[in-house]
Every structure is written in C-alpha cells, then in structure tokens.
Design a protein around this motif. Structure first.
Motif, PDB file in Angstrom:
ATOM      1  N   TYR A  61       0.824  -1.217   0.000  1.00  0.00           N
ATOM      2  CA  TYR A  61       0.000   0.000   0.000  1.00  0.00           C
ATOM      3  C   TYR A  61       0.858   1.267   0.000  1.00  0.00           C
ATOM      4  O   TYR A  61       0.363   2.356   0.288  1.00  0.00           O
ATOM      5  CB  TYR A  61      -0.914   0.015   1.227  1.00  0.00           C
ATOM      6  CG  TYR A  61      -1.742  -1.225   1.377  1.00  0.00           C
ATOM      7  CD1 TYR A  61      -2.699  -1.568   0.417  1.00  0.00           C
ATOM      8  CD2 TYR A  61      -1.572  -2.081   2.465  1.00  0.00           C
ATOM      9  CE1 TYR A  61      -3.464  -2.717   0.543  1.00  0.00           C
ATOM     10  CE2 TYR A  61      -2.327  -3.229   2.597  1.00  0.00           C
ATOM     11  CZ  TYR A  61      -3.265  -3.547   1.634  1.00  0.00           C
ATOM     12  OH  TYR A  61      -4.016  -4.687   1.758  1.00  0.00           O
TER      13      TYR A  61
ATOM     14  N   HIS B  32      -6.743   7.892   3.162  1.00  0.00           N
ATOM     15  CA  HIS B  32      -8.194   7.720   3.033  1.00  0.00           C
ATOM     16  C   HIS B  32      -8.556   6.398   2.361  1.00  0.00           C
ATOM     17  O   HIS B  32      -9.686   5.907   2.519  1.00  0.00           O
ATOM     18  CB  HIS B  32      -8.806   8.892   2.248  1.00  0.00           C
ATOM     19  CG  HIS B  32      -8.446   8.895   0.785  1.00  0.00           C
ATOM     20  ND1 HIS B  32      -9.131   8.169  -0.157  1.00  0.00           N
ATOM     21  CD2 HIS B  32      -7.463   9.552   0.109  1.00  0.00           C
ATOM     22  CE1 HIS B  32      -8.589   8.357  -1.341  1.00  0.00           C
ATOM     23  NE2 HIS B  32      -7.575   9.201  -1.210  1.00  0.00           N
TER      24      HIS B  32
ATOM     25  N   ASP C 122      -4.981  -7.814  14.503  1.00  0.00           N
ATOM     26  CA  ASP C 122      -4.174  -6.723  13.959  1.00  0.00           C
ATOM     27  C   ASP C 122      -3.271  -6.130  15.036  1.00  0.00           C
ATOM     28  O   ASP C 122      -2.094  -5.832  14.798  1.00  0.00           O
ATOM     29  CB  ASP C 122      -5.075  -5.626  13.393  1.00  0.00           C
ATOM     30  CG  ASP C 122      -5.793  -6.065  12.134  1.00  0.00           C
ATOM     31  OD1 ASP C 122      -5.234  -6.896  11.397  1.00  0.00           O
ATOM     32  OD2 ASP C 122      -6.908  -5.583  11.888  1.00  0.00           O
TER      33      ASP C 122
ATOM     34  N   LEU D 285      -7.086   3.532   2.989  1.00  0.00           N
ATOM     35  CA  LEU D 285      -6.589   2.445   3.826  1.00  0.00           C
ATOM     36  C   LEU D 285      -7.496   2.213   5.022  1.00  0.00           C
ATOM     37  O   LEU D 285      -8.240   3.102   5.450  1.00  0.00           O
ATOM     38  CB  LEU D 285      -5.171   2.773   4.311  1.00  0.00           C
ATOM     39  CG  LEU D 285      -4.137   3.035   3.221  1.00  0.00           C
ATOM     40  CD1 LEU D 285      -2.840   3.545   3.832  1.00  0.00           C
ATOM     41  CD2 LEU D 285      -3.885   1.785   2.398  1.00  0.00           C
ATOM     42  N   THR D 286      -7.409   1.020   5.597  1.00  0.00           N
ATOM     43  CA  THR D 286      -8.168   0.705   6.804  1.00  0.00           C
ATOM     44  C   THR D 286      -7.468   1.299   8.025  1.00  0.00           C
ATOM     45  O   THR D 286      -6.308   1.715   7.961  1.00  0.00           O
ATOM     46  CB  THR D 286      -8.296  -0.807   6.998  1.00  0.00           C
ATOM     47  OG1 THR D 286      -6.983  -1.351   7.263  1.00  0.00           O
ATOM     48  CG2 THR D 286      -8.874  -1.485   5.758  1.00  0.00           C
ATOM     49  N   GLN D 287      -8.183   1.306   9.142  1.00  0.00           N
ATOM     50  CA  GLN D 287      -7.598   1.808  10.390  1.00  0.00           C
ATOM     51  C   GLN D 287      -6.346   1.021  10.755  1.00  0.00           C
ATOM     52  O   GLN D 287      -5.327   1.593  11.171  1.00  0.00           O
ATOM     53  CB  GLN D 287      -8.624   1.699  11.524  1.00  0.00           C
ATOM     54  CG  GLN D 287      -8.113   2.094  12.903  1.00  0.00           C
ATOM     55  CD  GLN D 287      -7.992   3.590  13.082  1.00  0.00           C
ATOM     56  OE1 GLN D 287      -8.409   4.361  12.224  1.00  0.00           O
ATOM     57  NE2 GLN D 287      -7.414   4.008  14.195  1.00  0.00           N
ATOM     58  N   SER D 288      -6.406  -0.290  10.607  1.00  0.00           N
ATOM     59  CA  SER D 288      -5.252  -1.125  10.928  1.00  0.00           C
ATOM     60  C   SER D 288      -4.058  -0.786  10.040  1.00  0.00           C
ATOM     61  O   SER D 288      -2.923  -0.681  10.518  1.00  0.00           O
ATOM     62  CB  SER D 288      -5.607  -2.605  10.767  1.00  0.00           C
ATOM     63  OG  SER D 288      -4.465  -3.413  10.891  1.00  0.00           O
ATOM     64  N   GLN D 289      -4.298  -0.607   8.756  1.00  0.00           N
ATOM     65  CA  GLN D 289      -3.214  -0.284   7.836  1.00  0.00           C
ATOM     66  C   GLN D 289      -2.614   1.084   8.165  1.00  0.00           C
ATOM     67  O   GLN D 289      -1.387   1.254   8.143  1.00  0.00           O
ATOM     68  CB  GLN D 289      -3.736  -0.319   6.401  1.00  0.00           C
ATOM     69  CG  GLN D 289      -4.076  -1.725   5.919  1.00  0.00           C
ATOM     70  CD  GLN D 289      -4.991  -1.743   4.715  1.00  0.00           C
ATOM     71  OE1 GLN D 289      -5.488  -0.692   4.265  1.00  0.00           O
ATOM     72  NE2 GLN D 289      -5.253  -2.929   4.191  1.00  0.00           N
ATOM     73  N   ARG D 290      -3.454   2.040   8.492  1.00  0.00           N
ATOM     74  CA  ARG D 290      -2.947   3.375   8.844  1.00  0.00           C
ATOM     75  C   ARG D 290      -2.101   3.320  10.119  1.00  0.00           C
ATOM     76  O   ARG D 290      -1.068   3.984  10.210  1.00  0.00           O
ATOM     77  CB  ARG D 290      -4.118   4.350   9.020  1.00  0.00           C
ATOM     78  CG  ARG D 290      -4.820   4.699   7.715  1.00  0.00           C
ATOM     79  CD  ARG D 290      -5.727   5.904   7.884  1.00  0.00           C
ATOM     80  NE  ARG D 290      -6.845   5.639   8.787  1.00  0.00           N
ATOM     81  CZ  ARG D 290      -8.027   5.178   8.391  1.00  0.00           C
ATOM     82  NH1 ARG D 290      -8.259   4.921   7.105  1.00  0.00           N
ATOM     83  NH2 ARG D 290      -8.992   4.981   9.276  1.00  0.00           N
ATOM     84  N   GLN D 291      -2.529   2.510  11.087  1.00  0.00           N
ATOM     85  CA  GLN D 291      -1.765   2.431  12.332  1.00  0.00           C
ATOM     86  C   GLN D 291      -0.416   1.744  12.115  1.00  0.00           C
ATOM     87  O   GLN D 291       0.582   2.100  12.743  1.00  0.00           O
ATOM     88  CB  GLN D 291      -2.571   1.696  13.409  1.00  0.00           C
ATOM     89  CG  GLN D 291      -1.956   1.726  14.801  1.00  0.00           C
ATOM     90  CD  GLN D 291      -1.919   3.129  15.418  1.00  0.00           C
ATOM     91  OE1 GLN D 291      -2.126   4.148  14.752  1.00  0.00           O
ATOM     92  NE2 GLN D 291      -1.642   3.196  16.704  1.00  0.00           N
TER      93      GLN D 291
ATOM     94  N   LEU E 120      -7.397  -1.104  17.382  1.00  0.00           N
ATOM     95  CA  LEU E 120      -7.282  -2.217  16.446  1.00  0.00           C
ATOM     96  C   LEU E 120      -7.965  -3.468  16.978  1.00  0.00           C
ATOM     97  O   LEU E 120      -8.085  -3.668  18.192  1.00  0.00           O
ATOM     98  CB  LEU E 120      -5.805  -2.536  16.184  1.00  0.00           C
ATOM     99  CG  LEU E 120      -4.940  -1.399  15.645  1.00  0.00           C
ATOM    100  CD1 LEU E 120      -3.532  -1.916  15.384  1.00  0.00           C
ATOM    101  CD2 LEU E 120      -5.532  -0.797  14.386  1.00  0.00           C
ATOM    102  N   HIS E 121      -8.396  -4.325  16.066  1.00  0.00           N
ATOM    103  CA  HIS E 121      -8.894  -5.635  16.452  1.00  0.00           C
ATOM    104  C   HIS E 121      -7.742  -6.463  17.001  1.00  0.00           C
ATOM    105  O   HIS E 121      -6.572  -6.184  16.739  1.00  0.00           O
ATOM    106  CB  HIS E 121      -9.530  -6.340  15.257  1.00  0.00           C
ATOM    107  CG  HIS E 121     -10.761  -5.660  14.751  1.00  0.00           C
ATOM    108  ND1 HIS E 121     -11.881  -5.487  15.526  1.00  0.00           N
ATOM    109  CD2 HIS E 121     -11.049  -5.092  13.549  1.00  0.00           C
ATOM    110  CE1 HIS E 121     -12.813  -4.861  14.826  1.00  0.00           C
ATOM    111  NE2 HIS E 121     -12.323  -4.596  13.624  1.00  0.00           N
TER     112      HIS E 121
END
Length: 244
Positions: free
Chosen positions: A137, A143, A179, A145-151, A175-176
């Motif tokens: 990525y 915008h 993740d 990306l998912t929350q997990s990817q951003r973190q 995060l879940h």
C-alpha cells in the motif's frame, strides 16, 4: 543529580497537573537501555501524562527527567523539540497521518525532515512498511486504507529513524485483536533487534506481558502492576479479545 549509568531515561518525583487537577503525584522511575517497559493502569491513571513528561512534550511542575546526561526538564522548548525529532519516536492511539501524502511518504517523513535523500528515505520507509505487512500500500493515501493499515504506517514512521527511545501510547487501542497482536509483535521484535528502549502505555495486562518489566499507575501515583484492579467495561472486553 544525573541518572544512574545504566538508565537511558530517568525521572524523579514528577508532579503534573491539567486544568488545576493533579495528574501525576510524585512518580519516579528508571528505564534501562534496550528495555521494553510497560506502564500499566486504567484510563485516566496518568499514563499519557507520564509519557509526555518523559519525552519532553510536557514539562512537569516539579521533579526531574533525564535522558542520559541531558536534563530534559530544564531544556528550552527548541532543544526539547530537537531531542524528540532526533532521538525519540512516538506512536499515538490514532495514526495521525498526513492525508495529502502517500503511505511511504508518511513513513519517510521524519527522515525527509532531517534532510535524508529522497531515495534513502523511501528505501528505509519501504523496508519498515514491508516488515509491517503494508508494503503493497506504499503508494496509497490514508483515506484509501483501513484503520489497521494506517496504524501500521504510523508505527513504521516511528521506527524509521531507529530512535533511542520509542514512546507507544496505547498503540493498538483502536485495532482488532489479531491486527493489534501483529503490530505489537513487530514493534517488540524491532525494538529488541535494534536495542530500542520502549515505553509502552497500556491498560491491558496481556499487552504488558510482552514487556521486560511493568510498572503500575493509579490515580497519578506509581503502584505495583500486580496490585491494579482488573479492567472493566470496554477495557475488559479489549483485554479478553487480545491474543498474542
């Protein structure tokens, strides 16, 4: 009084208030070089305030903070900013990425601000993105990306300079469990392989178990981590769901 020789970061009798309300009341601790130290306590116990004082983002009303032989508590605002830029890394619960920049540009930003060449900064950022399983990525903006990817990108940004000390303030709170476990495994493995000192603030005892040592905070005072009350409500759900 300078810190002990084996402590990279050392604090004594920190008192700090927000809006007139005491947040830290006489907190002292020392952190050894390369150590992963968990600061454990319920929400509102003073964990974030402690990390902010230790990193020079905030200045305690009383007490001392030392980084090696540098008295952080007496440094000017400019010198504290340089210390944070050059020697420290920080991860927030929320990623805080620059929306106009791509993933790799966000991860490389600390290096680019130091004047590192575009090519070298991009290569270092890409390496950390790959380690955090978000290398594919690299060209996407936050915008998309998912929350997990951003973190994970925010984690790469904090590690890209190989800081002396990494401050991680509830880095997986949003995060879940799967993740969060992945991010924590990468963070702790990177810290150990590069001898990065980590202060990890968490309300979750399972997260704290990844550290070398844990100290507890309750109502702004240091307590034994084992004496803290069990997490309740949302915190209890988070603790039960994390699997590492």
């Amino acid at each position: 009084m300078a810190p002990p020789d084996n402590d990279v970061l050392w604090a004594r009798s920190l008192h700090y208030s927000l809006g007139g309300a005491p947040v830290l009341s006489g907190v002292s601790l020392g952190v050894r070089e390369g150590e992963i130290l968990a600061v454990v306590g319920p929400r509102g116990s003073g964990k974030t305030a402690l990390l902010r004082c230790l990193s020079g983002q905030a200045v305690a009303e009383q007490g001392e903070v030392w980084f090696h032989s540098d008295p952080v508590h007496t440094l000017t605002a400019l010198r504290r900013e340089r210390l944070r830029r050059d020697r420290f890394g920080w991860i927030d619960p929320e990623p805080g990425l620059v929306p106009e920049l791509s993933a790799w540009e966000n991860a490389a930003l600390p290096l680019l601000l130091r004047g590192v060449s575009h090519r070298a900064a991009k290569a270092a950022a890409q390496e950390w993105l790959e380690r955090l399983d978000v290398g594919m990525y690299a060209r996407k903006r936050p915008h998309a990306l998912t929350q997990s990817q951003r973190q994970r990108i925010a984690t790469a940004r904090a590690l890209v300079t190989t800081p002396s000390v990494l401050f991680a303030d509830e880095p997986t709170a949003a995060l879940h469990s799967a993740d969060g476990a992945q991010v924590l495994r990468t963070l702790t493995a990177a810290a150990r392989s590069h001898r990065i000192t980590v202060l990890l603030a968490t309300h979750d005892t399972r997260v704290a178990a990844l550290a070398d040592r844990a100290v507890g905070l309750l109502d702004g005072r240091r307590v034994s981590a084992g004496s803290l009350p069990p997490a309740t409500g949302a915190e209890g759900v988070a603790a039960c769901s994390l699997s590492v």
